[in-house]
Scaffold this motif. Sequence first.
Motif, PDB file in Angstrom:
ATOM      1  N   GLY A  35      -7.409  -6.286   2.105  1.00  0.00           N
ATOM      2  CA  GLY A  35      -8.559  -7.091   2.473  1.00  0.00           C
ATOM      3  C   GLY A  35      -9.562  -6.261   3.252  1.00  0.00           C
ATOM      4  O   GLY A  35      -9.427  -5.037   3.367  1.00  0.00           O
ATOM      5  N   LYS A  36     -10.552  -6.895   3.814  1.00  0.00           N
ATOM      6  CA  LYS A  36     -11.580  -6.202   4.580  1.00  0.00           C
ATOM      7  C   LYS A  36     -11.027  -5.838   5.957  1.00  0.00           C
ATOM      8  O   LYS A  36     -10.895  -6.678   6.839  1.00  0.00           O
ATOM      9  N   GLY A  37     -10.657  -4.568   6.127  1.00  0.00           N
ATOM     10  CA  GLY A  37     -10.136  -4.091   7.403  1.00  0.00           C
ATOM     11  C   GLY A  37      -8.680  -4.394   7.646  1.00  0.00           C
ATOM     12  O   GLY A  37      -8.189  -4.187   8.758  1.00  0.00           O
ATOM     13  N   GLU A  38      -7.942  -4.885   6.639  1.00  0.00           N
ATOM     14  CA  GLU A  38      -6.527  -5.191   6.837  1.00  0.00           C
ATOM     15  C   GLU A  38      -5.782  -5.153   5.508  1.00  0.00           C
ATOM     16  O   GLU A  38      -6.383  -5.226   4.435  1.00  0.00           O
ATOM     17  N   THR A  39      -4.472  -5.007   5.593  1.00  0.00           N
ATOM     18  CA  THR A  39      -3.616  -4.974   4.412  1.00  0.00           C
ATOM     19  C   THR A  39      -2.380  -5.825   4.664  1.00  0.00           C
ATOM     20  O   THR A  39      -2.063  -6.180   5.801  1.00  0.00           O
ATOM     21  N   GLY A  40      -1.685  -6.146   3.590  1.00  0.00           N
ATOM     22  CA  GLY A  40      -0.463  -6.916   3.712  1.00  0.00           C
ATOM     23  C   GLY A  40       0.532  -6.522   2.638  1.00  0.00           C
ATOM     24  O   GLY A  40       0.157  -6.271   1.488  1.00  0.00           O
ATOM     25  N   PHE A  41       1.818  -6.465   2.991  1.00  0.00           N
ATOM     26  CA  PHE A  41       2.890  -6.135   2.066  1.00  0.00           C
ATOM     27  C   PHE A  41       3.801  -7.352   1.981  1.00  0.00           C
ATOM     28  O   PHE A  41       4.270  -7.852   2.997  1.00  0.00           O
TER      29      PHE A  41
END
Length: 399
Positions: free
Chosen positions: A385-391
């Motif tokens: 995402g904008k400025g962040e990630t997720g696993f």
Amino acid sequence: MRKGGLFISTSRRIRLIAICFSCCLTLAAYSQTTEATDSICVVDSIKKSEGNIIKKIINHFNESNKPKQNKKFDVSIIGGPHYSSDTKFGIGLVAAGIYRTSIADTLTQHSNVSLYGDVTTSGFYKVGIRGNHIFPEDKFRFDYNLYFYSFPTKYWGIGYNNARNKENETDYDDLRIQMRVDFYIHLMKGLYFGPGISFDWIKARRVENRDLWGSLPLTTRDFGIGLQARWDTRDNLTAPEKGWLIELNQKFYPKHILNDDYFADTDFHINHYFNVWKGGIIAARYHTKISYGDVPWGMLPTFGGSSCMRGYYEGKYRDNGEMDFTIELRQHVWRRNGIVVWGGVGSVFPKLPRMRIDRLLPNCGIGYRWEFKKHTNVRLDFGIGKGETGFIFNIDEAF
């Protein structure tokens, strides 16, 4: 590193994802042979076979995705380690079952039920049951989801600007009991209509910065009743390859019936699935949810987490309205293995006329799929995402 240790460094995150994906690919490859061993314990309720316990587990594992035509209820159990940016490392367990309400009715889709539980190093734990029960000849459908969780999470306040302000990030524990029950009557081919009820008990505990909630109560009980209409031509419910799903859900929360104030929400989505080439499926989803009245903070539309705008922190963006669009390519690669890539946009807004193009948030990602049972996939997704990630590790497709 961000406040609260939510995100690890980029280099460590890349190494972690590479290791996890490598392990999953190795797992899937080994599952094709009788000499394989597996780090995820899978036990199918099938007849006992000869040989030692390891051989039995391997044989059951290799047979888990094959339909058992003469079995009224086919259940499998899968469990193992996982990681997500929101909840950290954990152990999850899912018992997934498929069944027919009438064995003689082979034309009606399978019903499904899943018992699930999860516990992680962040202090998150969750237990629940969900399913789709299809009556003989598909005359009626009964969808349900009931769960309880405790989630050490974060809150930024309400609205796009508050979510973008890093100084607003505050810790709290989200305790939640949620129940959803929807009953559908089959009116004509693909068309369903019926009532639904919901109940949510939400409590914010161990709040770090109470000012972000203002005068809003930290504990709410919300009982909703409503109607929903659905047009559903999907070939199956858990991993569709073709068809449409168009659904409108209108829910009302009457004052003084467990609710302190009156509010309502409208939830609408369109899903479409079609084949583009051999083994390639396009899945597209448009979704919007708009709420009205004195809506409790915990019931405001939001996105993020494991299914909607994957890669964003669940609950970071919340407001009276939410809208998102995702298009995903699901490609079968080899035997029980597949990959997906997706892209999309989404945003939150106080009112639909005040939705702004410059506040659209991008989303994309890549994932791995392994067919655990017929039309039931284990998925590993890495969302950006904008400025962040997720696993994310989960079962069944995101939509």
